[in-house]
Motif scaffolding. Sequence first.
Motif, PDB file in Angstrom:
ATOM      1  N   ARG A 201      -4.280   0.502  -1.650  1.00 26.29           N
ATOM      2  CA  ARG A 201      -3.345  -0.514  -2.035  1.00 26.29           C
ATOM      3  C   ARG A 201      -2.943  -0.577  -3.541  1.00 26.29           C
ATOM      4  NH1 ARG A 201      -5.482  -5.521   1.811  1.00 26.29           N
ATOM      5  NH2 ARG A 201      -4.815  -4.326   3.697  1.00 26.29           N
ATOM      6  N   ALA A 202      -1.683  -0.792  -3.893  1.00 29.71           N
ATOM      7  CA  ALA A 202      -1.316  -1.007  -5.314  1.00 29.71           C
ATOM      8  C   ALA A 202      -1.294  -2.386  -5.567  1.00 29.71           C
ATOM      9  CB  ALA A 202      -0.020  -0.464  -5.377  1.00 29.71           C
ATOM     10  N   LEU A 203      -1.103  -3.308  -4.395  1.00 34.37           N
ATOM     11  CA  LEU A 203      -1.200  -4.884  -4.612  1.00 34.37           C
ATOM     12  C   LEU A 203      -2.141  -5.491  -3.471  1.00 34.37           C
ATOM     13  CD1 LEU A 203       2.536  -5.441  -5.461  1.00 34.37           C
ATOM     14  CD2 LEU A 203       0.852  -5.524  -7.226  1.00 34.37           C
TER      15      LEU A 203
ATOM     16  N   ALA B 182       0.780  -1.095  -0.047  1.00 34.68           N
ATOM     17  CA  ALA B 182       0.079  -0.175  -0.066  1.00 34.68           C
ATOM     18  C   ALA B 182       0.774   1.312   0.174  1.00 34.68           C
ATOM     19  CB  ALA B 182      -0.832  -0.146   1.220  1.00 34.68           C
ATOM     20  N   TYR B 183       0.379   2.243  -0.540  1.00 37.23           N
ATOM     21  CA  TYR B 183       0.917   3.575  -0.370  1.00 37.23           C
ATOM     22  C   TYR B 183      -0.058   4.524   0.193  1.00 37.23           C
ATOM     23  CZ  TYR B 183       4.197   2.192  -4.129  1.00 37.23           C
ATOM     24  OH  TYR B 183       5.188   1.461  -4.892  1.00 37.23           O
ATOM     25  N   GLY B 184       0.185   4.728   1.372  1.00 29.89           N
ATOM     26  CA  GLY B 184      -0.690   5.410   2.367  1.00 29.89           C
ATOM     27  C   GLY B 184      -1.994   4.701   2.397  1.00 29.89           C
TER      28      GLY B 184
ATOM     29  N   GLY C 239      -0.716  -5.988 -17.740  1.00 26.28           N
ATOM     30  CA  GLY C 239      -1.712  -5.149 -16.912  1.00 26.28           C
ATOM     31  C   GLY C 239      -1.750  -3.909 -17.462  1.00 26.28           C
ATOM     32  N   PRO C 240      -2.956  -3.144 -17.294  1.00 27.82           N
ATOM     33  CA  PRO C 240      -2.835  -1.810 -17.935  1.00 27.82           C
ATOM     34  C   PRO C 240      -2.066  -0.921 -17.012  1.00 27.82           C
ATOM     35  CG  PRO C 240      -4.966  -2.465 -17.018  1.00 27.82           C
ATOM     36  CD  PRO C 240      -4.232  -3.716 -16.866  1.00 27.82           C
ATOM     37  N   SER C 241      -1.788   0.431 -17.595  1.00 18.47           N
ATOM     38  CA  SER C 241      -1.308   1.596 -16.878  1.00 18.47           C
ATOM     39  C   SER C 241      -1.777   1.559 -15.410  1.00 18.47           C
ATOM     40  CB  SER C 241      -1.312   2.858 -17.484  1.00 18.47           C
ATOM     41  OG  SER C 241      -0.614   3.804 -16.862  1.00 18.47           O
ATOM     42  N   GLY C 242      -1.015   1.822 -14.473  1.00 15.47           N
ATOM     43  CA  GLY C 242      -1.357   1.897 -13.110  1.00 15.47           C
ATOM     44  C   GLY C 242      -1.897   0.596 -12.231  1.00 15.47           C
ATOM     45  N   SER C 243      -1.705  -0.357 -12.968  1.00 14.69           N
ATOM     46  CA  SER C 243      -2.503  -1.806 -12.387  1.00 14.69           C
ATOM     47  C   SER C 243      -1.335  -2.399 -11.274  1.00 14.69           C
ATOM     48  CB  SER C 243      -2.635  -2.705 -13.323  1.00 14.69           C
ATOM     49  OG  SER C 243      -1.490  -3.016 -14.130  1.00 14.69           O
ATOM     50  N   GLY C 244      -0.015  -1.965 -10.996  1.00 14.84           N
ATOM     51  CA  GLY C 244       0.691  -2.165 -10.170  1.00 14.84           C
ATOM     52  C   GLY C 244       1.910  -2.864 -10.766  1.00 14.84           C
ATOM     53  N   LYS C 245       2.082  -3.069 -11.917  1.00 20.04           N
ATOM     54  CA  LYS C 245       3.111  -3.765 -12.510  1.00 20.04           C
ATOM     55  C   LYS C 245       4.773  -3.396 -11.983  1.00 20.04           C
ATOM     56  CE  LYS C 245       2.009  -2.599 -16.848  1.00 20.04           C
ATOM     57  NZ  LYS C 245       1.267  -1.553 -16.567  1.00 20.04           N
ATOM     58  N   THR C 246       5.003  -2.161 -12.081  1.00 22.74           N
ATOM     59  CA  THR C 246       6.133  -1.696 -11.348  1.00 22.74           C
ATOM     60  C   THR C 246       6.169  -1.926 -10.072  1.00 22.74           C
ATOM     61  OG1 THR C 246       6.346   0.151 -13.099  1.00 22.74           O
ATOM     62  CG2 THR C 246       7.634   0.367 -11.391  1.00 22.74           C
ATOM     63  N   THR C 247       5.107  -1.567  -9.238  1.00 20.52           N
ATOM     64  CA  THR C 247       5.444  -1.841  -7.958  1.00 20.52           C
ATOM     65  C   THR C 247       5.565  -3.029  -7.677  1.00 20.52           C
ATOM     66  OG1 THR C 247       3.416  -0.155  -7.542  1.00 20.52           O
ATOM     67  CG2 THR C 247       3.810  -1.765  -5.715  1.00 20.52           C
ATOM     68  N   LEU C 248       4.807  -4.191  -8.247  1.00 15.06           N
ATOM     69  CA  LEU C 248       5.011  -5.702  -8.166  1.00 15.06           C
ATOM     70  C   LEU C 248       6.637  -6.174  -8.255  1.00 15.06           C
ATOM     71  CD1 LEU C 248       4.075  -8.493  -7.666  1.00 15.06           C
ATOM     72  CD2 LEU C 248       3.570  -8.722 -10.080  1.00 15.06           C
TER      73      LEU C 248
HETATM   74  P1  ADP Z   1       2.043   0.210 -13.483  1.00 21.34           P
HETATM   75  O1  ADP Z   1       3.591   0.178 -13.443  1.00 21.34           O
HETATM   76  O2  ADP Z   1       1.198  -0.966 -13.793  1.00 21.34           O
HETATM   77  O3  ADP Z   1       1.574   1.354 -14.325  1.00 21.34           O
HETATM   78  P2  ADP Z   1       2.464   1.256 -10.743  1.00 21.34           P
HETATM   79  O4  ADP Z   1       3.109  -0.066 -10.018  1.00 21.34           O
HETATM   80  O5  ADP Z   1       3.460   2.305 -11.132  1.00 21.34           O
HETATM   81  O6  ADP Z   1       1.496   0.844 -11.992  1.00 21.34           O
HETATM   82  O7  ADP Z   1       1.073   1.982  -9.761  1.00 21.34           O
HETATM   83  C1  ADP Z   1       0.299   1.094  -9.258  1.00 21.34           C
HETATM   84  C2  ADP Z   1      -0.470   2.207  -8.311  1.00 21.34           C
HETATM   85  O8  ADP Z   1       0.252   2.699  -7.056  1.00 21.34           O
HETATM   86  C3  ADP Z   1      -0.889   3.566  -9.008  1.00 21.34           C
HETATM   87  O9  ADP Z   1      -2.200   3.820  -8.653  1.00 21.34           O
HETATM   88  C4  ADP Z   1       0.296   4.390  -8.617  1.00 21.34           C
HETATM   89  O10 ADP Z   1      -0.415   5.963  -8.614  1.00 21.34           O
HETATM   90  C5  ADP Z   1       0.324   4.113  -7.189  1.00 21.34           C
HETATM   91  N1  ADP Z   1       1.889   4.460  -6.809  1.00 21.34           N
HETATM   92  C6  ADP Z   1       2.929   3.789  -7.425  1.00 21.34           C
HETATM   93  N2  ADP Z   1       4.161   4.371  -6.912  1.00 21.34           N
HETATM   94  C7  ADP Z   1       3.817   4.903  -5.795  1.00 21.34           C
HETATM   95  C8  ADP Z   1       4.571   5.956  -4.904  1.00 21.34           C
HETATM   96  N3  ADP Z   1       5.677   5.840  -4.827  1.00 21.34           N
HETATM   97  N4  ADP Z   1       3.740   6.525  -3.981  1.00 21.34           N
HETATM   98  C9  ADP Z   1       2.413   6.690  -4.058  1.00 21.34           C
HETATM   99  N5  ADP Z   1       1.852   5.854  -5.121  1.00 21.34           N
HETATM  100  C10 ADP Z   1       2.323   5.140  -5.948  1.00 21.34           C
END
Ligand code: ADP
Length: 357
Positions: free
Chosen positions: A18-20, A13-15, A37-46
């Motif tokens: 929940r991203a995942l 979670a960010y604040g 996954g579409p943009s914003g779906s949490g790929k980079t976070t994962l």
């Molecule tokens: P993707 O790579 O699939 O586009 P991200 O993993 O970048 O998606 O982001 C997933 C969600 O987490 C989004 O809603 C994004 O705004 C949020 N998010 C990602 N990184 C941060 C961060 N450092 N702080 C706050 N929110 C974040």
Amino acid sequence: MSAVLQLSGIVKAYGDNRALDGVDLSLPDDSYISLLGPSGSGKTTLLRVIAGFEHPESGTIRFNGKIVNAMPPYERGIGFVFQNFALFPHLSVEENITFGLVNRKINPVADSQAVKSRVRDMIELVGLTGLEDRAVTQISGGQKQRVALARTLVTEPKMVLLDEPLGALDANLRARMRSELRIIRERCGVTFLHVTGSETEALAMGDTVLVLDAKKIAQQGDADTIYNRPGSPAVARFLNCYNLFSGKVDGNVFASSAGPLPIVGFAQPSAKPGYAIRYDRISIRPAGVAVAEDEVRIEGTFVASEYTGAAINAFFSLDDGKVFEVESHLSQSSAETYEPHGRYSLVWKKGDALVYA
Ligand code: ADP
Ligand code: MG
């Protein structure tokens, strides 16, 4: 095949967001995995959680059989190829690749002959021979991508994470790099986890394809299964090759906003009901045509068509305002022309539809 990476119940979670939200997956060793996954779906976070740049609120990360939650990134032996390449602009191609090997925290390579020979092998592997001394500001996007990859591979990671690695390349180069990435991976023999927002890229590249939806893994399977048997209406939507109807199963029909669609057999269990028919399973016939017992017919108004080389895609507007797409492969039929604003029957086999209940 043994699993190289296993995630269970990963929450990040960010604040308050929940991203995942409970990601479970198990990735086989020595294979090419794509994650769609579409943009914003949490790929980079994962990817960042797997690499150790972010810590999950809960869940376990098991890498080569060991729980690595508390292990810092540089001890995990996982390579990361960043979306924007992240090269050092003041260094040459060779210096960028050498940097990671000489400056890493674990096992820096000090023997300059050994470094030279490993870097040379890597430059050859990714096809950069001849460009060793070039500044990275003076090479193309595709070449930068190769430098980024070589810089990661030279450290001999046990797994490589690639964050939309082809996103910055133009279409021609993207197609070529797809097959090169697969070849390079086969030579290294380690698992690549490649995330992308492109369904064609995910299906073309992955031995295994994972689909991220609603902060979880919605489906994992080979490309063929994902393409032909998407596990839910949401997965079908991401694939961009299905017409989707919402509604519900009512006896022998799926009651949709476009009217009742007769169904046969088995409806797949799914959190959300839906009805999906692939663009290339539909034929276009005159309005009011009679259809066979095993067929479904709806009517639509022709809007436009579009050539895509081997196929023609025709767009129809249904009576509920929905756009309906039909793809005809030109190898199977000659290009038809349709009357602007003309009414047509859109016909498919009942058994070709996917029904979710
Ligand atoms: P993707 O790579 O699939 O586009 P991200 O993993 O970048 O998606 O982001 C997933 C969600 O987490 C989004 O809603 C994004 O705004 C949020 N998010 C990602 N990184 C941060 C961060 N450092 N702080 C706050 N929110 C974040
Ligand atoms: Mg991203």
